[in-house]
Design an enzyme around this catalytic site. Structure first.
Site, PDB file in Angstrom:
ATOM      1  N   LEU A 125      52.149 -34.346  47.723  1.00 31.09           N
ATOM      2  CA  LEU A 125      51.587 -33.248  48.505  1.00 31.09           C
ATOM      3  C   LEU A 125      50.606 -33.790  49.552  1.00 31.09           C
ATOM      4  O   LEU A 125      50.664 -33.441  50.718  1.00 31.09           O
ATOM      5  CB  LEU A 125      50.880 -32.252  47.585  1.00 31.09           C
ATOM      6  CG  LEU A 125      50.235 -31.031  48.248  1.00 31.09           C
ATOM      7  CD1 LEU A 125      51.292 -30.120  48.878  1.00 31.09           C
ATOM      8  CD2 LEU A 125      49.396 -30.242  47.233  1.00 31.09           C
ATOM      9  N   GLU A 127      48.521 -35.983  52.277  1.00 32.97           N
ATOM     10  CA  GLU A 127      48.810 -36.862  53.399  1.00 32.97           C
ATOM     11  C   GLU A 127      47.503 -37.459  53.918  1.00 32.97           C
ATOM     12  O   GLU A 127      46.421 -37.061  53.500  1.00 32.97           O
ATOM     13  CB  GLU A 127      49.533 -36.093  54.509  1.00 32.97           C
ATOM     14  CG  GLU A 127      50.884 -35.546  54.066  1.00 32.97           C
ATOM     15  CD  GLU A 127      51.638 -34.837  55.184  1.00 32.97           C
ATOM     16  OE1 GLU A 127      51.178 -34.894  56.350  1.00 32.97           O
ATOM     17  OE2 GLU A 127      52.684 -34.218  54.890  1.00 32.97           O
ATOM     18  N   ASN A 129      45.816 -37.155  56.629  1.00 37.47           N
ATOM     19  CA  ASN A 129      44.864 -36.245  57.268  1.00 37.47           C
ATOM     20  C   ASN A 129      44.794 -34.884  56.595  1.00 37.47           C
ATOM     21  O   ASN A 129      44.127 -33.980  57.092  1.00 37.47           O
ATOM     22  CB  ASN A 129      45.234 -36.068  58.747  1.00 37.47           C
ATOM     23  CG  ASN A 129      45.117 -37.364  59.518  1.00 37.47           C
ATOM     24  OD1 ASN A 129      44.125 -38.073  59.387  1.00 37.47           O
ATOM     25  ND2 ASN A 129      46.130 -37.686  60.304  1.00 37.47           N
ATOM     26  N   HIS A 338      24.006 -48.702  26.922  1.00 35.73           N
ATOM     27  CA  HIS A 338      24.386 -50.101  26.708  1.00 35.73           C
ATOM     28  C   HIS A 338      23.475 -51.074  27.467  1.00 35.73           C
ATOM     29  O   HIS A 338      23.508 -52.281  27.196  1.00 35.73           O
ATOM     30  CB  HIS A 338      25.833 -50.336  27.157  1.00 35.73           C
ATOM     31  CG  HIS A 338      26.866 -49.888  26.173  1.00 35.73           C
ATOM     32  ND1 HIS A 338      27.158 -48.557  25.944  1.00 35.73           N
ATOM     33  CD2 HIS A 338      27.695 -50.598  25.362  1.00 35.73           C
ATOM     34  CE1 HIS A 338      28.120 -48.462  25.049  1.00 35.73           C
ATOM     35  NE2 HIS A 338      28.456 -49.680  24.670  1.00 35.73           N
ATOM     36  N   GLU A 363      43.809 -33.935  42.128  1.00 38.49           N
ATOM     37  CA  GLU A 363      44.369 -32.599  41.876  1.00 38.49           C
ATOM     38  C   GLU A 363      43.369 -31.480  42.186  1.00 38.49           C
ATOM     39  O   GLU A 363      43.273 -30.481  41.476  1.00 38.49           O
ATOM     40  CB  GLU A 363      44.921 -32.499  40.453  1.00 38.49           C
ATOM     41  CG  GLU A 363      46.095 -33.443  40.236  1.00 38.49           C
ATOM     42  CD  GLU A 363      46.865 -33.190  38.967  1.00 38.49           C
ATOM     43  OE1 GLU A 363      47.002 -32.021  38.569  1.00 38.49           O
ATOM     44  OE2 GLU A 363      47.343 -34.171  38.374  1.00 38.49           O
TER      45      GLU A 363
END
Length: 380
Positions: A125, A127, A129, A338, A363
């Site tokens: 879907l 592109e 731009n 950590h 998405e």
């Protein structure tokens, strides 16, 4: 309302944990650093039924539901989010698009090979731009008798190089017209169809991302999915389910980072006691656990609505938005717990931290989810 995993989910979760420990964990950093997309692994996942999760058994799939689907993506992502992402993209985008909008002949032609893992699927879907502004796409398909000729390109496409089948949404009408786009299936080896630049990414590096290029690519009208002009509408419906996928991916990342942090906090001693005994650390763990729980509930409510064939757009967007932002926060706190070790590749939280950010973008960005949610709640 029963919040426990059902027997199927428990069996699936255990089988994936066993599979991941044997086939994924030993290779995580090798695949990540070299950006290796492990095609043979996905063939094995196909043999286990995890490449056709939502596909009916009569088409070669597992015939499972969205609750089981969340479990599968989540458990894979707890070990390596790249693998969870690719399984999600294959199942919820390419395969599900054909399953949802293809005719019987098209389903029988393409779905069984996708469901078995013999073929890996891509979905196009975006592109260069047109990211969130999909309606402004430049890739076109022009009718020529019984064929269509496609020109243009798609980028940031998962499995663009290795995928044997791609579902692409291209412009067949006026730019900006929501009914000016149409979906097609393009098979690898079709003249004029190729893959381009492979992206060198921050995270999710074992999940292949590249361009799809169309240069006078001629395909038959029999490869068209649904009616002319329905491509964008189809894509939005597919993304409703895709948002559940990304939410599940985010949930797995967060759980992986949280579990690693919980373990480390009990083993790391400072000032004569485990760092988990310090309020600064224990409060971070409390926040992590609570936000993970909230995300999981949102996701499974969205899955419930999806399985009941009820509107899921708003809740799916909420689940995706909340879970993806949550996993970035959890991964960030995991690094902090950590300390210096979290910044090294010797501990898993470094990779969770890099992988997490994609969830807020792929998405539909967090900002697009807010557009979707606000439009729907204001309309209601």
């Amino acid at each position: 309302m029963n919040f426990d995993y059902n027997e199927t989910q428990l069996l699936i979760a255990q089988s994936i944990r066993d599979f991941a420990e044997q086939n994924i964990r030993p290779h995580i950093m090798e695949w990540d650093e070299a950006q290796i997309f492990p095609v043979p692994l996905f063939k094995k996942l196909g043999e286990m039924g995890f490449m056709g999760i939502l596909v009916p058994q009569e088409l070669g799939g597992s015939g499972l539901g969205y609750h089981e689907y969340i479990t599968i993506v989540e458990e894979l992502s707890k070990v390596d989010p790249s693998i969870g992402l690719s399984v999600a993209a294959h199942n919820s985008l390419c395969t599900n698009h054909i399953l949802t909008f293809g005719n019987e002949e098209q389903k029988k032609k393409w779905i069984p090979k996708l469901a078995s893992g013999e073929h890996i699927g891509a979905w196009g879907l975006t592109e260069h731009n047109t990211g969130s502004d999909a309606g402004g796409m430049n890739t076109t398909a022009v009718r020529d008798g019984d064929d269509w000729i496609i020109n243009g390109s798609k980028n940031f496409i998962t499995h663009a190089v290795s995928g044997e089948i791609a579902v692409v949404v291209v412009r067949t009408g006026e730019k900006g017209d929501s009914k000016g786009m149409t979906s097609f299936v393009v098979e690898k080896g079709t003249p004029g169809f190729s893959s381009g630049k492979k992206e060198n990414k921050l995270g999710m590096r074992a999940s292949e991302t590249a361009e799809l290029i169309f240069d006078n690519c001629r395909i038959p009208d029999t490869n068209r999915l649904g009616e002319v002009g329905q491509g964008f509408i189809q894509a939005m419906k597919i993304l409703d389910g895709g948002r559940i996928s990304i939410g599940a991916l985010a949930l797995g990342i967060a759980k992986g980072a949280y579990e690693a942090s919980l373990k480390y906090s009990k083993e790391r001693y400072q000032f004569g006691k485990a760092i988990s005994e310090f309020q600064g650390i224990s409060f971070k763990l409390a926040d992590m656990a609570t936000e993970i729980e909230a995300s999981e509930l949102l996701l499974h409510k969205a899955a419930f609505l999806k399985e009941q064939h009820r509107p899921v757009t708003t809740l799916g967007a909420m689940a995706k938005m909340y879970a993806s932002e949550m996993c970035v926060k959890v991964a960030t706190d995991a690094i902090q717990i950590h300390g210096g070790y979290g910044y090294t590749k010797d501990y898993p939280v470094e990779k969770f931290y890099r992988d997490a950010k994609l969830c807020t973008i792929g998405e539909g960005t967090t900002e697009i989810q807010k557009v979707v949610i606000s439009r729907n709640i204001l309309k209601d």
